[in-house]
Write a protein that holds these residues in place. Structure first.
Motif, mmCIF file in Angstrom:
data_model
loop_
_atom_site.group_PDB
_atom_site.id
_atom_site.type_symbol
_atom_site.label_atom_id
_atom_site.label_comp_id
_atom_site.label_asym_id
_atom_site.label_seq_id
_atom_site.Cartn_x
_atom_site.Cartn_y
_atom_site.Cartn_z
ATOM 1 N N ALA A 237 -18.782 -23.671 3.642
ATOM 2 C CA ALA A 237 -19.359 -24.482 2.431
ATOM 3 C C ALA A 237 -20.735 -23.877 2.050
ATOM 4 O O ALA A 237 -21.192 -23.201 1.267
ATOM 5 N N ASP A 238 -21.584 -23.873 3.503
ATOM 6 C CA ASP A 238 -23.143 -23.544 3.399
ATOM 7 C C ASP A 238 -23.141 -22.015 3.084
ATOM 8 O O ASP A 238 -24.105 -21.482 2.211
ATOM 9 N N GLU A 239 -22.348 -21.146 3.794
ATOM 10 C CA GLU A 239 -22.213 -19.893 3.662
ATOM 11 C C GLU A 239 -22.053 -19.304 2.035
ATOM 12 O O GLU A 239 -22.545 -18.480 1.432
ATOM 13 N N ASP A 240 -21.086 -20.018 1.801
ATOM 14 C CA ASP A 240 -20.521 -19.738 0.275
ATOM 15 C C ASP A 240 -21.887 -20.008 -0.763
ATOM 16 O O ASP A 240 -21.890 -19.423 -1.755
ATOM 17 N N GLU A 241 -22.305 -21.220 -0.383
ATOM 18 C CA GLU A 241 -23.456 -21.476 -1.369
ATOM 19 C C GLU A 241 -24.486 -20.586 -1.150
ATOM 20 O O GLU A 241 -25.003 -20.092 -2.238
ATOM 21 N N LYS A 242 -24.742 -19.988 0.095
ATOM 22 C CA LYS A 242 -26.218 -19.499 -0.002
ATOM 23 C C LYS A 242 -25.788 -17.519 -0.030
ATOM 24 O O LYS A 242 -26.930 -17.115 0.000
ATOM 25 N N GLY A 243 -24.537 -17.470 0.364
ATOM 26 C CA GLY A 243 -24.150 -15.867 0.312
ATOM 27 C C GLY A 243 -24.646 -15.286 1.555
ATOM 28 O O GLY A 243 -24.824 -13.886 1.679
ATOM 29 N N GLU A 244 -24.830 -16.058 2.568
ATOM 30 C CA GLU A 244 -25.340 -15.479 3.789
ATOM 31 C C GLU A 244 -24.522 -16.103 5.000
ATOM 32 O O GLU A 244 -24.100 -17.447 4.912
ATOM 33 N N PRO A 245 -23.910 -15.237 6.016
ATOM 34 C CA PRO A 245 -22.953 -15.721 7.029
ATOM 35 C C PRO A 245 -23.641 -16.686 8.045
ATOM 36 O O PRO A 245 -24.975 -16.436 8.306
ATOM 37 N N PHE A 246 -23.323 -17.670 8.524
ATOM 38 C CA PHE A 246 -23.904 -18.577 9.490
ATOM 39 C C PHE A 246 -24.900 -18.925 9.121
ATOM 40 O O PHE A 246 -25.981 -18.680 9.794
ATOM 41 N N VAL A 247 -25.046 -19.740 8.022
ATOM 42 C CA VAL A 247 -26.208 -20.569 7.859
ATOM 43 C C VAL A 247 -26.338 -21.914 7.872
ATOM 44 O O VAL A 247 -27.059 -22.787 7.793
ATOM 45 N N GLY A 248 -24.867 -22.545 8.274
ATOM 46 C CA GLY A 248 -24.584 -23.944 8.424
ATOM 47 C C GLY A 248 -24.792 -24.431 9.847
ATOM 48 O O GLY A 248 -25.618 -23.686 10.418
ATOM 49 N N ARG A 249 -24.151 -25.529 10.160
ATOM 50 C CA ARG A 249 -24.331 -26.195 11.469
ATOM 51 C C ARG A 249 -24.077 -24.812 12.816
ATOM 52 O O ARG A 249 -24.559 -24.708 13.548
ATOM 53 N N ALA A 250 -22.701 -24.338 12.366
ATOM 54 C CA ALA A 250 -22.394 -23.155 13.318
ATOM 55 C C ALA A 250 -23.264 -22.086 13.489
ATOM 56 O O ALA A 250 -23.790 -21.622 14.454
ATOM 57 N N GLY A 251 -24.037 -21.946 12.325
ATOM 58 C CA GLY A 251 -25.023 -21.018 12.146
ATOM 59 C C GLY A 251 -26.195 -21.285 13.055
ATOM 60 O O GLY A 251 -26.834 -20.443 13.620
#
Ligand code: URA
Length: 297
Positions: free
Chosen positions: A142-156
């Motif tokens: 969800a976070d990556e989909d929102e920001k357009g960048e891979p691994f930007v959420g918790r796993a990121g």
């Protein structure tokens, strides 16, 4: 049962296919299999039945069932039917421009069902276009989909910490995923979706020309290696990797090493495995001649 070809015949077939490729012919079709044609129907040493059943779905989680744990892929060097097509970015030496060409080619991609299953945007990849080290995950959340960048959420965040522990910054590496659109509800991408999307990743890899790729989790490992095995079997060693279906325009880059480690999302669920992941990263660091900062040693 796997059926193998006589090495001489195999070489002759490979030469013939190269010859057709050079003439610009890339698509080959197999005749329908008749009872009499059985012996010649499957020229590559693959157990077709095992391939069909084992490649259809990815099992959730990091470990695959033992029944499916057999490696079924033909190593890249031996895959004489691999189709190597010339890609538009191959005439471009600047990797930023080359990646842009791939992104433009991807366009507003509707090649698989993920485009109509709630994706907000395509998550192409990020980082140093000349990175020595590349990380490949499964697909955007969800976070990556929102920001357009891979691994930007918790796993990121955990991936960033793993990269930091190696003594480097996120900006120094290149990060991408097997699929570029968020699977609904963060489900595991289907085999079909991985197969449709991964050629673009292969092209990104051929442009970035990393020395080492780290496959994060089973989906990345199994797709990149075209191999079905458990994480336990896949980890702990290097593979020789060449991006399927594409070659770099750099005659000095003929592929790279690939290591497999746990997906950061899995490590968030089972932090006891972090030590194992660190061992994988240390193996990568050694290969790249990197030294961990003092605090990690
Ligand atoms: N998980 C992935 O596999 N990729 C991302 O980009 C984020 C989470």
């Amino acid at each position: 049962m796997p059926r193998t070809l006589d090495p001489e015949l195999r070489r002759a077939l490979a030469a013939r296919i190269r010859y057709y490729n050079e003439m610009g012919i890339y698509d080959f079709y197999r005749r329908p299999v008749s009872a009499h044609a059985e012996e010649v129907a499957l020229p590559i040493a693959v157990d077709e039945e095992e391939f069909a059943t084992s490649q259809n779905t990815f099992e959730p989680g990091e470990e695959m069932s033992p029944r499916k744990a057999t490696a079924v892929a033909v190593p890249v060097e031996e895959n004489i039917f691999e189709v190597i097509a010339l890609k538009p970015e191959q005439s471009v030496s600047n990797p930023v421009k080359a990646l842009k060409i791939i992104r433009e080619d991807l366009g507003d991609c509707k090649r698989c069902v993920l485009h109509k299953q709630g994706r907000k945007q395509i998550v192409f990849g990020v980082g140093n276009p000349k990175a020595e080290l590349m990380f490949v995950g499964e697909g955007p959340g969800a976070d990556e989909d929102e920001k357009g960048e891979p691994f930007v959420g918790r796993a990121g965040q955990l991936l960033n910490n793993m990269i930091k522990a190696m003594g480097i910054e996120r900006e120094q590496v290149y990060i991408a995923n097997i699929v570029k659109c968020r699977p609904p509800g963060n489900r595991t991408p289907e085999r079909e979706e991985c197969a449709t999307c991964s050629p673009f990743l292969m092209r990104q890899i051929a442009v970035v020309k990393p020395k080492v790729i780290v496959a994060l989790g089973a989906v990345a490992a199994k797709t990149l290696l075209a191999m079905n095995a458990s994480m336990m079997q896949l980890r702990g060693r290097f593979y020789d990797f060449k991006p399927a279906g594409v070659r770099s325009n750099d005659p000095n880059w003929d592929g790279c090493k690939l290591a497999v480690t746990y997906h950061p999302a899995f490590l968030l669920r089972d932090p006891r495995q972090k030590g194992e992941a660190w061992k994988d990263l240390q193996m990568v660091m050694k290969e790249l001649g990197m030294k961990a900062p003092k605090s990690n040693t």
